[in-house]
Design a protein around this motif. Structure first.
Motif, PDB file in Angstrom:
ATOM      1  N   LEU A 119     -26.519 115.330  71.774  1.00 50.60           N
ATOM      2  CA  LEU A 119     -26.997 114.347  70.795  1.00 50.60           C
ATOM      3  C   LEU A 119     -27.719 113.187  71.485  1.00 50.60           C
ATOM      4  CD1 LEU A 119     -26.994 112.993  67.917  1.00 50.60           C
ATOM      5  CD2 LEU A 119     -24.823 111.949  68.604  1.00 50.60           C
ATOM      6  N   VAL A 120     -27.070 112.599  72.476  1.00 50.96           N
ATOM      7  CA  VAL A 120     -27.661 111.456  73.188  1.00 50.96           C
ATOM      8  C   VAL A 120     -28.956 111.867  73.878  1.00 50.96           C
ATOM      9  CG1 VAL A 120     -27.293 109.770  75.041  1.00 50.96           C
ATOM     10  CG2 VAL A 120     -25.421 110.330  73.480  1.00 50.96           C
ATOM     11  N   PHE A 121     -28.983 113.071  74.433  1.00 52.90           N
ATOM     12  CA  PHE A 121     -30.166 113.590  75.114  1.00 52.90           C
ATOM     13  C   PHE A 121     -31.358 113.663  74.165  1.00 52.90           C
ATOM     14  CE2 PHE A 121     -32.481 117.449  76.793  1.00 52.90           C
ATOM     15  CZ  PHE A 121     -33.040 116.807  77.875  1.00 52.90           C
ATOM     16  N   VAL A 122     -31.160 114.261  72.982  1.00 60.61           N
ATOM     17  CA  VAL A 122     -32.248 114.392  72.005  1.00 60.61           C
ATOM     18  C   VAL A 122     -32.725 113.022  71.530  1.00 60.61           C
ATOM     19  CG1 VAL A 122     -32.830 115.219  69.691  1.00 60.61           C
ATOM     20  CG2 VAL A 122     -31.508 116.675  71.228  1.00 60.61           C
ATOM     21  N   VAL A 123     -31.778 112.134  71.237  1.00 63.02           N
ATOM     22  CA  VAL A 123     -32.122 110.797  70.735  1.00 63.02           C
ATOM     23  C   VAL A 123     -32.891 110.006  71.793  1.00 63.02           C
ATOM     24  CG1 VAL A 123     -31.160 108.577  70.030  1.00 63.02           C
ATOM     25  CG2 VAL A 123     -30.253 110.679  69.052  1.00 63.02           C
ATOM     26  N   PHE A 124     -32.475 110.088  73.053  1.00 60.72           N
ATOM     27  CA  PHE A 124     -33.163 109.366  74.123  1.00 60.72           C
ATOM     28  C   PHE A 124     -34.578 109.898  74.318  1.00 60.72           C
ATOM     29  CE2 PHE A 124     -29.484 107.092  74.914  1.00 60.72           C
ATOM     30  CZ  PHE A 124     -29.571 106.291  76.041  1.00 60.72           C
ATOM     31  N   VAL A 125     -34.770 111.203  74.201  1.00 61.33           N
ATOM     32  CA  VAL A 125     -36.106 111.778  74.342  1.00 61.33           C
ATOM     33  C   VAL A 125     -37.040 111.242  73.258  1.00 61.33           C
ATOM     34  CG1 VAL A 125     -37.413 113.924  74.064  1.00 61.33           C
ATOM     35  CG2 VAL A 125     -35.436 113.874  75.578  1.00 61.33           C
ATOM     36  N   VAL A 126     -36.571 111.237  72.013  1.00 61.12           N
ATOM     37  CA  VAL A 126     -37.360 110.687  70.910  1.00 61.12           C
ATOM     38  C   VAL A 126     -37.664 109.217  71.167  1.00 61.12           C
ATOM     39  CG1 VAL A 126     -37.348 110.129  68.442  1.00 61.12           C
ATOM     40  CG2 VAL A 126     -36.462 112.336  69.224  1.00 61.12           C
ATOM     41  N   ARG A 127     -36.658 108.489  71.655  1.00 60.70           N
ATOM     42  CA  ARG A 127     -36.840 107.054  71.902  1.00 60.70           C
ATOM     43  C   ARG A 127     -37.908 106.795  72.952  1.00 60.70           C
ATOM     44  NH1 ARG A 127     -32.361 103.231  74.646  1.00 60.70           N
ATOM     45  NH2 ARG A 127     -33.553 103.792  76.476  1.00 60.70           N
ATOM     46  N   PHE A 128     -37.962 107.632  73.974  1.00 63.48           N
ATOM     47  CA  PHE A 128     -38.918 107.370  75.052  1.00 63.48           C
ATOM     48  C   PHE A 128     -40.353 107.663  74.632  1.00 63.48           C
ATOM     49  CE2 PHE A 128     -35.479 106.499  77.764  1.00 63.48           C
ATOM     50  CZ  PHE A 128     -36.009 105.864  78.875  1.00 63.48           C
ATOM     51  N   VAL A 129     -40.548 108.644  73.765  1.00 62.06           N
ATOM     52  CA  VAL A 129     -41.906 108.898  73.264  1.00 62.06           C
ATOM     53  C   VAL A 129     -42.304 107.785  72.293  1.00 62.06           C
ATOM     54  CG1 VAL A 129     -43.380 110.470  71.967  1.00 62.06           C
ATOM     55  CG2 VAL A 129     -41.696 111.391  73.572  1.00 62.06           C
ATOM     56  N   ALA A 130     -41.414 107.475  71.342  1.00 61.91           N
ATOM     57  CA  ALA A 130     -41.710 106.420  70.363  1.00 61.91           C
ATOM     58  C   ALA A 130     -41.828 105.060  71.033  1.00 61.91           C
ATOM     59  CB  ALA A 130     -40.621 106.384  69.288  1.00 61.91           C
ATOM     60  N   GLY A 131     -41.175 104.893  72.194  1.00 65.76           N
ATOM     61  CA  GLY A 131     -41.190 103.618  72.905  1.00 65.76           C
ATOM     62  C   GLY A 131     -42.529 103.257  73.520  1.00 65.76           C
ATOM     63  N   LEU A 132     -43.509 104.176  73.476  1.00 65.77           N
ATOM     64  CA  LEU A 132     -44.838 103.854  73.998  1.00 65.77           C
ATOM     65  C   LEU A 132     -45.487 102.697  73.233  1.00 65.77           C
ATOM     66  CD1 LEU A 132     -46.374 107.388  74.720  1.00 65.77           C
ATOM     67  CD2 LEU A 132     -45.788 105.631  76.401  1.00 65.77           C
ATOM     68  N   ILE A 133     -45.051 102.479  71.990  1.00 60.98           N
ATOM     69  CA  ILE A 133     -45.598 101.349  71.226  1.00 60.98           C
ATOM     70  C   ILE A 133     -45.273 100.032  71.924  1.00 60.98           C
ATOM     71  CG2 ILE A 133     -43.567 101.106  69.738  1.00 60.98           C
ATOM     72  CD1 ILE A 133     -47.252 100.546  68.741  1.00 60.98           C
ATOM     73  N   MET A 134     -44.174  99.994  72.676  1.00 59.29           N
ATOM     74  CA  MET A 134     -43.821  98.789  73.419  1.00 59.29           C
ATOM     75  C   MET A 134     -44.823  98.527  74.546  1.00 59.29           C
ATOM     76  SD  MET A 134     -41.434  97.820  71.629  1.00 59.29           S
ATOM     77  CE  MET A 134     -40.633  98.625  70.270  1.00 59.29           C
ATOM     78  N   SER A 135     -45.307  99.598  75.173  1.00 55.57           N
ATOM     79  CA  SER A 135     -46.342  99.450  76.211  1.00 55.57           C
ATOM     80  C   SER A 135     -47.622  98.895  75.621  1.00 55.57           C
ATOM     81  CB  SER A 135     -46.613 100.803  76.885  1.00 55.57           C
ATOM     82  OG  SER A 135     -45.465 101.286  77.542  1.00 55.57           O
ATOM     83  N   VAL A 136     -47.957  99.335  74.405  1.00 54.96           N
ATOM     84  CA  VAL A 136     -49.158  98.838  73.721  1.00 54.96           C
ATOM     85  C   VAL A 136     -49.012  97.351  73.424  1.00 54.96           C
ATOM     86  CG1 VAL A 136     -50.526  99.008  71.600  1.00 54.96           C
ATOM     87  CG2 VAL A 136     -49.727 101.093  72.739  1.00 54.96           C
TER      88      VAL A 136
END
Length: 383
Positions: free
Chosen positions: A144-161
């Motif tokens: 569960l944590v693995f899947v959620v963290f993967v989604v978070r890291f892709v969606a987290g690119l908005i923070m780089s923007v």
């Protein structure tokens, strides 16, 4: 007097004023996040015992290792997008954003395909050195944590923007919202279920990813609509531009993983999961000065990028002198924390946690170096 102090520390030009505004907002947001960080440990310990909370920390550390294997694409996007903004090149900006999102999604899709079967066949009781939780529950929790963290890291690119656009305070404002939701859920779970590790992982990890997905939808339909990722703007040369720079950040990330994340696994294996909790409480306590200094540093990364791109070297030199002056103040605060350690820890988490003096001194020395080096690190990362 307030304005004079601001002038000494931040200057009066437009870039310095923007940095100053972000620092002030970041202090409010990070201060709230820090308060949540202190509140959440007693609440989590109320729902989970010391051993299960230590298991959660170790699981999150292991998953964080895998999640960092993005080859530095987020940091590469931040720098390259910041340069595109400095030059006013909107088309290049959209190519960069599209390539970063799509290629990172493909990378982590591959990671999921490989990682989930490995998680399911592993003996997690042995890896985490515990028999308090069944192997099936550990597998489900890690997956569960693995899947959620993967989604978070892709969606987290908005923070780089957002950070590339010199809006780091805005980028950091969403994590506290997720933390509040997690706290509320865990608090409610303490009345409705037993101390389930799986439910705790769900409550702690899921809100952050959901919030990030909503943030992506909001900004790419609004302010950054012209930069929204699309397969039409997928060009290999732009990804290579991000990837070549990102690979350098990836090496830095690997070093960070070894120094910061391996501690929990080593302690869990050589001592016990309960000592992971003690170590993390001590680390969080003595890292406070660096965390506050990092708030000041946060807007400077992309500001250094744009100033360097435009050849404004005098601004960079002046800013570095101010940062080093402020760093000395934060180093001095470590001694204050050491003097009041016993009282502070007792008020925070009760009498059950005792911090070894050697551990306290080691963390003080470590954070002294972190504070001294970090202005140079942000400058080098920015350029």
């Amino acid at each position: 007097m307030y304005n004079k102090i601001k002038e000494i520390f931040y200057g009066t030009d437009s870039r310095s004023k923007l940095v100053s505004k972000n620092v002030i907002l970041s202090f409010a947001i990070k201060g709230f996040s820090l308060l949540l960080g202190f509140i959440k440990i007693p609440i989590f310990l109320t729902y989970l015992d010391v051993n299960k909370y230590g298991i959660w920390l170790t699981i999150s550390s292991i998953v964080l290792w895998v999640s960092h294997f993005d080859f530095g694409i987020g940091h590469g996007l931040r720098n390259k997008f910041s340069i595109a903004l400095a030059h006013g090149d909107e088309q290049k900006g959209r190519y960069l954003v599209s390539c970063a999102y799509i290629y990172l999604s493909l990378i982590f899709l591959g990671v999921l395909v490989i990682g989930l079967p490995l998680i399911w066949i592993a003996d997690w009781n042995m890896i985490l050195n515990t028999q308090l939780v069944s192997n099936d529950e550990l597998k489900a929790s890690v997956a569960l944590v693995f899947v959620v963290f993967v989604v978070r890291f892709v969606a987290g690119l908005i923070m780089s923007v957002l950070r590339a656009d010199q809006r780091p305070a805005l980028a950091d404002s969403y994590s506290p919202i997720a933390s509040v939701i997690s706290l509320v859920i865990v608090y409610l779970l303490s009345f409705t279920t037993g101390n389930s590790l799986f439910y705790a992982c769900l409550a702690i990890a899921l809100p952050d990813s959901v919030i990030l997905i909503l943030v992506n939808i909001y900004f790419f339909r609004g302010r950054y609509k012209s930069y929204a990722p699309s397969f039409k703007f997928l060009k290999k040369e732009y990804f290579n531009d991000i990837f070549n720079l990102g690979l350098k950040f990836f090496i830095i990330q690997l070093a960070g993983i070894v120094t910061m994340s391996s501690s929990n696994i080593i302690i869990a294996q050589t001592i016990s999961p309960a000592e992971v909790t003690v170590f993390n409480i001590a680390r969080q306590y003595y890292t406070m000065p660096f965390m506050f200094f990092a708030i000041i540093l946060l807007p400077y990364w992309s500001a250094f990028t744009q100033a360097y791109t435009k050849g404004e070297f005098q601004w960079i030199q002046t800013s570095m002198r101010r940062l080093l002056l402020m760093g000395l103040v934060f180093i001095g605060s470590l001694a204050v924390l050491f003097v009041f350690e016993n009282i502070a820890i007792r008020l925070w988490v009760g009498d059950g946690i005792q911090i070894n003096t050697g551990l306290a001194i080691s963390l003080m020395v470590f954070n002294c170096f972190m504070i001294l080096f970090s202005p140079y690190t942000h400058f080098i990362n920015g350029i």
